[in-house]
Motif scaffolding. Sequence first.
Motif, PDB file in Angstrom:
ATOM      1  N   ASN A 176      10.289  -8.438  -1.533  1.00 22.28           N
ATOM      2  CA  ASN A 176      10.229  -7.492  -0.420  1.00 22.28           C
ATOM      3  C   ASN A 176      11.642  -7.021  -0.002  1.00 22.28           C
ATOM      4  N   GLU A 177      12.431  -6.667  -1.005  1.00 19.99           N
ATOM      5  CA  GLU A 177      13.799  -6.210  -0.730  1.00 19.99           C
ATOM      6  C   GLU A 177      13.830  -4.754  -0.266  1.00 19.99           C
ATOM      7  N   LEU A 178      12.840  -3.966  -0.647  1.00 24.52           N
ATOM      8  CA  LEU A 178      12.808  -2.549  -0.284  1.00 24.52           C
ATOM      9  C   LEU A 178      12.053  -2.376   1.032  1.00 24.52           C
ATOM     10  N   LYS A 179      12.683  -2.779   2.116  1.00 26.72           N
ATOM     11  CA  LYS A 179      12.009  -2.742   3.409  1.00 26.72           C
ATOM     12  C   LYS A 179      12.071  -1.358   4.048  1.00 26.72           C
ATOM     13  N   ARG A 180      13.211  -0.695   3.874  1.00 24.16           N
ATOM     14  CA  ARG A 180      13.401   0.601   4.535  1.00 24.16           C
ATOM     15  C   ARG A 180      13.196   1.731   3.530  1.00 24.16           C
ATOM     16  N   ASP A 181      12.810   2.880   4.043  1.00 22.15           N
ATOM     17  CA  ASP A 181      12.632   4.042   3.179  1.00 22.15           C
ATOM     18  C   ASP A 181      13.948   4.442   2.532  1.00 22.15           C
ATOM     19  N   GLU A 182      15.075   4.268   3.269  1.00 20.01           N
ATOM     20  CA  GLU A 182      16.385   4.610   2.723  1.00 20.01           C
ATOM     21  C   GLU A 182      16.691   3.773   1.480  1.00 20.01           C
ATOM     22  N   ASP A 183      16.300   2.499   1.527  1.00 20.35           N
ATOM     23  CA  ASP A 183      16.541   1.630   0.374  1.00 20.35           C
ATOM     24  C   ASP A 183      15.682   2.060  -0.818  1.00 20.35           C
ATOM     25  N   ILE A 184      14.462   2.471  -0.520  1.00 21.11           N
ATOM     26  CA  ILE A 184      13.559   2.908  -1.597  1.00 21.11           C
ATOM     27  C   ILE A 184      14.087   4.180  -2.253  1.00 21.11           C
ATOM     28  N   LEU A 185      14.481   5.183  -1.416  1.00 25.40           N
ATOM     29  CA  LEU A 185      14.933   6.458  -1.962  1.00 25.40           C
ATOM     30  C   LEU A 185      16.269   6.316  -2.681  1.00 25.40           C
ATOM     31  N   LYS A 186      17.069   5.358  -2.254  1.00 20.25           N
ATOM     32  CA  LYS A 186      18.349   5.134  -2.926  1.00 20.25           C
ATOM     33  C   LYS A 186      18.133   4.595  -4.330  1.00 20.25           C
ATOM     34  N   LYS A 187      17.160   3.711  -4.478  1.00 21.33           N
ATOM     35  CA  LYS A 187      16.907   3.115  -5.791  1.00 21.33           C
ATOM     36  C   LYS A 187      15.998   3.983  -6.645  1.00 21.33           C
ATOM     37  N   TYR A 188      15.037   4.688  -5.985  1.00 19.42           N
ATOM     38  CA  TYR A 188      14.072   5.536  -6.714  1.00 19.42           C
ATOM     39  C   TYR A 188      14.085   6.927  -6.078  1.00 19.42           C
ATOM     40  N   PRO A 189      15.047   7.748  -6.454  1.00 17.83           N
ATOM     41  CA  PRO A 189      15.168   9.084  -5.848  1.00 17.83           C
ATOM     42  C   PRO A 189      13.909   9.932  -6.089  1.00 17.83           C
ATOM     43  N   ASP A 190      13.606  10.760  -5.135  1.00 16.73           N
ATOM     44  CA  ASP A 190      12.458  11.675  -5.187  1.00 16.73           C
ATOM     45  C   ASP A 190      11.114  10.947  -5.320  1.00 16.73           C
ATOM     46  N   SER A 191      11.086   9.712  -4.930  1.00 15.82           N
ATOM     47  CA  SER A 191       9.824   8.960  -5.030  1.00 15.82           C
ATOM     48  C   SER A 191       8.896   9.291  -3.861  1.00 15.82           C
ATOM     49  N   GLU A 192       7.624   9.147  -4.095  1.00 19.71           N
ATOM     50  CA  GLU A 192       6.614   9.297  -3.050  1.00 19.71           C
ATOM     51  C   GLU A 192       6.367   7.923  -2.438  1.00 19.71           C
ATOM     52  N   ILE A 193       6.554   7.807  -1.143  1.00 13.85           N
ATOM     53  CA  ILE A 193       6.408   6.518  -0.464  1.00 13.85           C
ATOM     54  C   ILE A 193       5.057   6.483   0.244  1.00 13.85           C
ATOM     55  N   TYR A 194       4.318   5.467  -0.041  1.00 16.88           N
ATOM     56  CA  TYR A 194       3.001   5.301   0.580  1.00 16.88           C
ATOM     57  C   TYR A 194       2.981   3.982   1.335  1.00 16.88           C
ATOM     58  N   ASP A 195       2.808   4.087   2.652  1.00 17.96           N
ATOM     59  CA  ASP A 195       2.785   2.883   3.494  1.00 17.96           C
ATOM     60  C   ASP A 195       1.389   2.260   3.451  1.00 17.96           C
ATOM     61  N   ALA A 196       1.303   1.091   2.856  1.00 22.17           N
ATOM     62  CA  ALA A 196       0.012   0.392   2.703  1.00 22.17           C
ATOM     63  C   ALA A 196      -0.139  -0.733   3.721  1.00 22.17           C
ATOM     64  N   SER A 197       0.490  -0.570   4.876  1.00 22.89           N
ATOM     65  CA  SER A 197       0.289  -1.548   5.944  1.00 22.89           C
ATOM     66  C   SER A 197      -1.196  -1.599   6.290  1.00 22.89           C
ATOM     67  N   GLU A 198      -1.675  -2.803   6.547  1.00 23.56           N
ATOM     68  CA  GLU A 198      -3.095  -3.041   6.834  1.00 23.56           C
ATOM     69  C   GLU A 198      -3.985  -2.623   5.662  1.00 23.56           C
ATOM     70  N   LYS A 199      -3.451  -2.749   4.454  1.00 27.53           N
ATOM     71  CA  LYS A 199      -4.225  -2.534   3.237  1.00 27.53           C
ATOM     72  C   LYS A 199      -4.120  -3.782   2.358  1.00 27.53           C
ATOM     73  N   LEU A 200      -5.206  -4.079   1.643  1.00 26.80           N
ATOM     74  CA  LEU A 200      -5.250  -5.195   0.704  1.00 26.80           C
ATOM     75  C   LEU A 200      -5.423  -4.613  -0.698  1.00 26.80           C
ATOM     76  N   ILE A 201      -4.479  -4.921  -1.594  1.00 28.25           N
ATOM     77  CA  ILE A 201      -4.429  -4.304  -2.921  1.00 28.25           C
ATOM     78  C   ILE A 201      -4.810  -5.333  -3.974  1.00 28.25           C
ATOM     79  N   ILE A 202      -5.771  -4.946  -4.832  1.00 30.18           N
ATOM     80  CA  ILE A 202      -6.187  -5.812  -5.937  1.00 30.18           C
ATOM     81  C   ILE A 202      -6.372  -4.956  -7.182  1.00 30.18           C
ATOM     82  N   PRO A 203      -6.494  -5.569  -8.376  1.00 24.92           N
ATOM     83  CA  PRO A 203      -6.782  -4.788  -9.579  1.00 24.92           C
ATOM     84  C   PRO A 203      -8.154  -4.122  -9.470  1.00 24.92           C
TER      85      PRO A 203
END
Length: 612
Positions: free
Chosen positions: A40-67
């Motif tokens: 969970n190192e990519l906490k902030r959007d700035e950190d995400i965009l710095k590492k993955y430019p032009d990425s689409e960020i989707y906030d999955a708070s209160e979501k449970l993800i499974i295969p």
Amino acid sequence: MNNFIVIKNGLCLTLDSAGRSGYFNIILKGNKIFDIDYNNELKRDEDILKKYPDSEIYDASEKLIIPAFFNSQKNSSYILADYYVDGNTFDNINTNVSLELIDKYFLSDANREDLLNMLSISYTKSVLNGEFFINETSKYISAEIVRSNLLSEFPVKPEIILTVYDNYISDYCLGINKFHCIGLREEEDLNNYSLSSLKKALQRGNKRAIIEILQTTNSSEKLKSLFGKTFIKVLADNELLNNSVIISNPVYINNEELNLLSENGVNLIFCPTDINKLSKQEIDYKKIFSKEFRIVIGTGITGKSIFSELRFLKSRIGITNISNENLLRLVTVNPAELFGISNICGTIERNKIANLIMFDLADIRSMLNIPDPTPEYISGFIIENLDNKYISDVIIKGSYLLKNYTTDRIEHKKLMEINKQLSSLIFSLGRYQEFKEKYKMRERVNEISLNSSSNRQKEEMLIQSNNDDISFYEGELTPDSEFRIIGSYKPDILSSDLKDSSEETLLKEEYTDIVKEINNFENGLLIFDNAELKQSANDSGGQNEDPLFEARREVKTPTKRLFFDDSGGESNLVESNLTSENSKEIPETKNEDKEIIYKKDKLKFGFDEEIN
């Protein structure tokens, strides 16, 4: 799509070999999982965009993800014909007249458009229920549909493999290197030649064999009679017990045969709703899960979604040693291994295809409150507390098909109109109203027949019985031409507790003259007058409910004689009064002394007719 999609802050259950779960960030690129931020190192959007430019960020708070789910056996033939399937069993579903009429329609090339519309509805429902992979077992899939690749033209569809029951289609799929399953479901087609052909087909390419046998009541006995040994041993003799073989819904199988399957690595498919609705015998899931099997599940003919099948299976198994995480693997990891794609599907791991579903936990009914989200606890929470309506997001091959309960890939109004039209068509094809009336009539006839049979049995028992306590029989009406005394009425006073045995004997002796066997009617029928019976009952003070018995004690002899005849004519019965003096000795009535006119056609008992 080459841009990154970063799904952050979601609670993730990976189901990988390391058993990881927690709040991870998942990075998608193209159709694959590019990376997973377990720390969970990519906490902030700035950190995400710095590492993955032009990425689409989707906030999955209160979501449970499974295969995403696998549906290992789905038969789309009757998805709109529930009312014709209900009430059938594995024994007779293939001979149901309504279903045969529906089959005839959809197997016709002239009606292919309707068939494709029905399949489109089926697969759209599957996708919305989180199923990205389907093994279609419908017999409606013809060689022309396969050759034309028509199943790939749906706007929304999961990954589809086919189970084919025709060698021609199998050879075609093999020629284009298309993975498929070879189906074997008709017991009548089983012989040494068909099994030998199946063995050769499995050796020719990457495919699986699905054997849908051992589901009908007499299947085991019929196959044993045919081959001289159990069917499982026949498969063993033909080298068809291996990890390329799948036995579907083996209802009629014994423990020895289960052990043989387990030892040879044979796979099992269960369709829990089909077994519950169509099978005449239950499956001992606990015994089967205690053995070493790779088990997967499907919706079969009657199931609605693979997730509901999993939850239903959980309720049928009850308390066992199988964990909730292993139950969830029945629709994710196990089928990926079974169909040979575990290297790209089945878990949430780096470089695997991005097939994901998300459950909405924002609803108070689905909130997850735990300090340590272990895989077992999350798996149990999913199975026991969630259902299809909480699936808010579906990602197949890195692309959103459903996002926050909405989609622009599905034309809901169009599909609903098609669904309505096809439902009406199938309703009329199966001739629902006509057969409904016939079935009701058959039920009424069967009910009357059963009642008549039951009454005849009771009558025979009563006639043959020597038990004096049998006092009354209420059966079917006898015809006019037949009169039989099949029982006699005795008041309850004879069975009551009497203090003095001599009194009981006296009462029984006095009572024996009340009902007499009638040998002939030549000298008339001696009867009591109704007034005498009523007067006798009043004299008793109402303490005895049987006026006939009381009248017998007070009036020792009948006071009237009734004459009748079967010679024909209208009713005209003649009564003659008897005095107490001449009632003891019955004089013969001579025709020359008094002419009696008989106008009664027949003496009818049990009919309320006025006697003039």
